[in-house]
Design a protein around this motif. Sequence first.
Motif, PDB file in Angstrom:
ATOM      1  N   THR A 184      67.646  35.677  29.383  1.00  9.60           N
ATOM      2  CA  THR A 184      67.202  36.390  30.591  1.00  9.60           C
ATOM      3  C   THR A 184      67.606  35.616  31.848  1.00  9.60           C
ATOM      4  OG1 THR A 184      64.983  35.382  30.653  1.00  9.60           O
ATOM      5  CG2 THR A 184      65.245  37.444  29.399  1.00  9.60           C
ATOM      6  N   ALA A 185      67.625  34.299  31.773  1.00  8.02           N
ATOM      7  CA  ALA A 185      68.045  33.513  32.936  1.00  8.02           C
ATOM      8  C   ALA A 185      69.509  33.817  33.270  1.00  8.02           C
ATOM      9  CB  ALA A 185      67.862  32.022  32.669  1.00  8.02           C
ATOM     10  N   TYR A 186      70.348  33.947  32.248  1.00 11.93           N
ATOM     11  CA  TYR A 186      71.754  34.288  32.495  1.00 11.93           C
ATOM     12  C   TYR A 186      71.887  35.704  33.035  1.00 11.93           C
ATOM     13  CZ  TYR A 186      73.074  30.025  30.022  1.00 11.93           C
ATOM     14  OH  TYR A 186      73.232  28.708  29.651  1.00 11.93           O
ATOM     15  N   ALA A 187      71.099  36.626  32.510  1.00 10.60           N
ATOM     16  CA  ALA A 187      71.165  38.002  32.999  1.00 10.60           C
ATOM     17  C   ALA A 187      70.779  38.067  34.483  1.00 10.60           C
ATOM     18  CB  ALA A 187      70.244  38.895  32.171  1.00 10.60           C
ATOM     19  N   HIS A 188      69.708  37.386  34.852  1.00  6.60           N
ATOM     20  CA  HIS A 188      69.292  37.364  36.266  1.00  6.60           C
ATOM     21  C   HIS A 188      70.369  36.702  37.130  1.00  6.60           C
ATOM     22  CE1 HIS A 188      65.255  38.936  35.838  1.00  6.60           C
ATOM     23  NE2 HIS A 188      64.920  38.018  34.933  1.00  6.60           N
ATOM     24  N   MET A 238      58.894  40.688  24.872  1.00  4.75           N
ATOM     25  CA  MET A 238      59.673  41.772  25.466  1.00  4.75           C
ATOM     26  C   MET A 238      59.831  42.914  24.471  1.00  4.75           C
ATOM     27  SD  MET A 238      62.546  39.308  27.286  1.00  4.75           S
ATOM     28  CE  MET A 238      63.779  40.609  27.377  1.00  4.75           C
ATOM     29  N   SER A 239      60.087  44.119  24.986  1.00  3.11           N
ATOM     30  CA  SER A 239      60.299  45.263  24.102  1.00  3.11           C
ATOM     31  C   SER A 239      61.684  45.177  23.458  1.00  3.11           C
ATOM     32  CB  SER A 239      60.194  46.567  24.893  1.00  3.11           C
ATOM     33  OG  SER A 239      61.306  46.691  25.778  1.00  3.11           O
ATOM     34  N   ASP A 240      61.871  45.921  22.374  1.00  5.41           N
ATOM     35  CA  ASP A 240      63.172  45.942  21.706  1.00  5.41           C
ATOM     36  C   ASP A 240      64.260  46.406  22.670  1.00  5.41           C
ATOM     37  OD1 ASP A 240      61.992  45.099  19.361  1.00  5.41           O
ATOM     38  OD2 ASP A 240      61.932  47.097  18.445  1.00  5.41           O
ATOM     39  N   ALA A 241      63.961  47.418  23.471  1.00  5.72           N
ATOM     40  CA  ALA A 241      64.949  47.941  24.416  1.00  5.72           C
ATOM     41  C   ALA A 241      65.310  46.895  25.464  1.00  5.72           C
ATOM     42  CB  ALA A 241      64.407  49.206  25.088  1.00  5.72           C
ATOM     43  N   GLN A 242      64.318  46.144  25.930  1.00  6.29           N
ATOM     44  CA  GLN A 242      64.604  45.095  26.912  1.00  6.29           C
ATOM     45  C   GLN A 242      65.480  44.001  26.307  1.00  6.29           C
ATOM     46  OE1 GLN A 242      60.477  44.163  27.913  1.00  6.29           O
ATOM     47  NE2 GLN A 242      60.800  44.909  30.013  1.00  6.29           N
ATOM     48  N   ARG A 243      65.141  43.595  25.100  1.00  5.97           N
ATOM     49  CA  ARG A 243      65.943  42.546  24.455  1.00  5.97           C
ATOM     50  C   ARG A 243      67.376  43.026  24.212  1.00  5.97           C
ATOM     51  NH1 ARG A 243      60.998  41.360  21.565  1.00  5.97           N
ATOM     52  NH2 ARG A 243      61.666  42.796  19.904  1.00  5.97           N
ATOM     53  N   GLU A 244      67.512  44.266  23.783  1.00  2.93           N
ATOM     54  CA  GLU A 244      68.866  44.776  23.537  1.00  2.93           C
ATOM     55  C   GLU A 244      69.669  44.862  24.823  1.00  2.93           C
ATOM     56  OE1 GLU A 244      71.169  48.679  21.712  1.00  2.93           O
ATOM     57  OE2 GLU A 244      69.183  48.143  20.947  1.00  2.93           O
ATOM     58  N   GLY A 245      69.027  45.259  25.908  1.00  2.00           N
ATOM     59  CA  GLY A 245      69.729  45.318  27.192  1.00  2.00           C
ATOM     60  C   GLY A 245      70.212  43.947  27.644  1.00  2.00           C
ATOM     61  N   VAL A 246      69.366  42.930  27.471  1.00  2.00           N
ATOM     62  CA  VAL A 246      69.756  41.568  27.837  1.00  2.00           C
ATOM     63  C   VAL A 246      70.855  41.068  26.904  1.00  2.00           C
ATOM     64  CG1 VAL A 246      68.959  39.170  27.953  1.00  2.00           C
ATOM     65  CG2 VAL A 246      67.544  41.008  28.898  1.00  2.00           C
ATOM     66  N   ASP A 247      70.722  41.373  25.615  1.00  5.50           N
ATOM     67  CA  ASP A 247      71.756  40.951  24.663  1.00  5.50           C
ATOM     68  C   ASP A 247      73.103  41.583  24.990  1.00  5.50           C
ATOM     69  OD1 ASP A 247      70.140  39.267  23.233  1.00  5.50           O
ATOM     70  OD2 ASP A 247      69.744  40.681  21.597  1.00  5.50           O
ATOM     71  N   ARG A 248      73.080  42.810  25.488  1.00  3.58           N
ATOM     72  CA  ARG A 248      74.337  43.474  25.869  1.00  3.58           C
ATOM     73  C   ARG A 248      74.994  42.729  27.023  1.00  3.58           C
ATOM     74  NH1 ARG A 248      77.401  46.614  23.088  1.00  3.58           N
ATOM     75  NH2 ARG A 248      75.571  47.833  22.437  1.00  3.58           N
ATOM     76  N   ILE A 249      74.208  42.342  28.012  1.00  2.00           N
ATOM     77  CA  ILE A 249      74.748  41.567  29.131  1.00  2.00           C
ATOM     78  C   ILE A 249      75.266  40.228  28.629  1.00  2.00           C
ATOM     79  CG2 ILE A 249      74.183  40.419  31.317  1.00  2.00           C
ATOM     80  CD1 ILE A 249      71.973  42.566  31.679  1.00  2.00           C
ATOM     81  N   PHE A 250      74.494  39.594  27.759  1.00  2.00           N
ATOM     82  CA  PHE A 250      74.883  38.292  27.224  1.00  2.00           C
ATOM     83  C   PHE A 250      76.207  38.390  26.464  1.00  2.00           C
ATOM     84  CE2 PHE A 250      73.820  34.586  24.273  1.00  2.00           C
ATOM     85  CZ  PHE A 250      73.999  33.618  25.265  1.00  2.00           C
ATOM     86  N   SER A 251      76.358  39.436  25.648  1.00  2.00           N
ATOM     87  CA  SER A 251      77.609  39.594  24.903  1.00  2.00           C
ATOM     88  C   SER A 251      78.777  39.837  25.852  1.00  2.00           C
ATOM     89  CB  SER A 251      77.492  40.737  23.890  1.00  2.00           C
ATOM     90  OG  SER A 251      77.401  42.002  24.527  1.00  2.00           O
ATOM     91  N   ASP A 252      78.531  40.533  26.946  1.00  2.00           N
ATOM     92  CA  ASP A 252      79.601  40.766  27.923  1.00  2.00           C
ATOM     93  C   ASP A 252      80.034  39.465  28.600  1.00  2.00           C
ATOM     94  OD1 ASP A 252      79.648  43.493  27.400  1.00  2.00           O
ATOM     95  OD2 ASP A 252      78.293  44.002  29.053  1.00  2.00           O
ATOM     96  N   ILE A 253      79.092  38.568  28.815  1.00  2.00           N
ATOM     97  CA  ILE A 253      79.442  37.246  29.352  1.00  2.00           C
ATOM     98  C   ILE A 253      80.432  36.564  28.408  1.00  2.00           C
ATOM     99  CG2 ILE A 253      78.539  34.924  29.774  1.00  2.00           C
ATOM    100  CD1 ILE A 253      75.986  36.240  30.866  1.00  2.00           C
ATOM    101  N   GLY A 254      80.116  36.607  27.099  1.00  4.36           N
ATOM    102  CA  GLY A 254      81.020  36.016  26.125  1.00  4.36           C
ATOM    103  C   GLY A 254      82.385  36.691  26.120  1.00  4.36           C
TER     104      GLY A 254
END
Length: 402
Positions: free
Chosen positions: A148-152, A194-210
């Motif tokens: 979440t820190a990376y997403a922010h 966090m909710s599953d949807a919130q975690r998945e949204g953050v994971d999507r951003i995180f994967s895009d960083i990679g």
Amino acid sequence: MAGGLLTKLIAAATITAALAGCSEADFTDAEKRTIVSMSLSALAPLAPDPTNSFADDPGAAALGATLFFDTGMSRDGNVACGTCHKIDRQFQDDLPRGVGVGETNRRTMPLAGVAHDPFFFWDGRRDSLWSQALVPLENVLEHAGTRTAYAHYLKRRFGERYERIFRPLPDLSTLPASAGPFGTPAEKAAWAGMSDAQREGVDRIFSDIGKAIAAFERSLVHGKTRFDRFADAVAQGRAPSAEDALSTEERQGLRLFIGKANCSTCHTGPRFTDNHFHNTAVPPVAGLPADRGRIAVVDEVLADPFNCVGKFRDGGEEACGELRFMRKSSPELVRAYKTPSLRNVAGRPPYMHAGQFATLEQVVNHYATAPKSVEGESEIHAVALSEGERAALVAFLKTLSD
């Protein structure tokens, strides 16, 4: 005048003899084929990455380069990917073990040509370049950040660039400032809350960083070396130029490398690596945690949510053959580590996965003497090499620098 003419004649004869000695004529046809196969000219073009639809997107690569060198991508604001992968040091750091927020347990690997690899890290614990890029970001000894820190941070600093390349960012205002599956107990608890949807949204951003960082890393390529120019001359059936010729000692080292010393059994092809994992009895480093190599991470790569069969992969599962058919359990995986590329090897001591050897001479001596492994079964066998032959091998390895 006569003395000057004699000097010139001797010099000319010396050059002619050197060129004749460095021609391809003193190698067998089988040796010539092996030499030609190791030239950079024989390297296949970099294949597309179907798991990363942004792999060859210039905008993603530019964002990835920015993130690669951004120290804001760490917990303390002092560590970037480029901290260990130094642009002027073959994208490595000359240290026995990398130092980020803390000192790690492994040697920093150079990055040129890395996009050709099927698995990543010394033990292959990730199966794509973009999933590899994510691991240091959360590692407590490297960047030590949270998802979440990376997403922010991404939204605050690079939100417009991200959305032009990838997709609109979700609302992050209700998310914890710092939460993830790794980190402090409080950060892990916040992630679990966090909710599953919130975690998945953050994971999507995180994967895009990679995926952005991977797009940048795909641009890091090997440069041609004296060996490559010599090998190209062999391929063309001509004598190399004076600048590209190999000395008698270097030619001896090359013949040993592809023959008696068995180096090219693993260090093969244009990148001088078979991309596999081998136990070569490299000794552990006193004081470091036990390191069992490949066998210890098989379950990790299979369970990684960002692996090829995970939901964050672009494209179809037909691209996942390496992961599906990888060796999952075998005695040969115990203390097995990836064969590193030998390109530019002379310029990046120390050597091995934790910097165990300070010089190339020590590396050659290790393989020649073939000690027993502290665990598992070593694949190497002792080879009777004279001091001159060991020196010749080192001399040849130095021709692999650009």
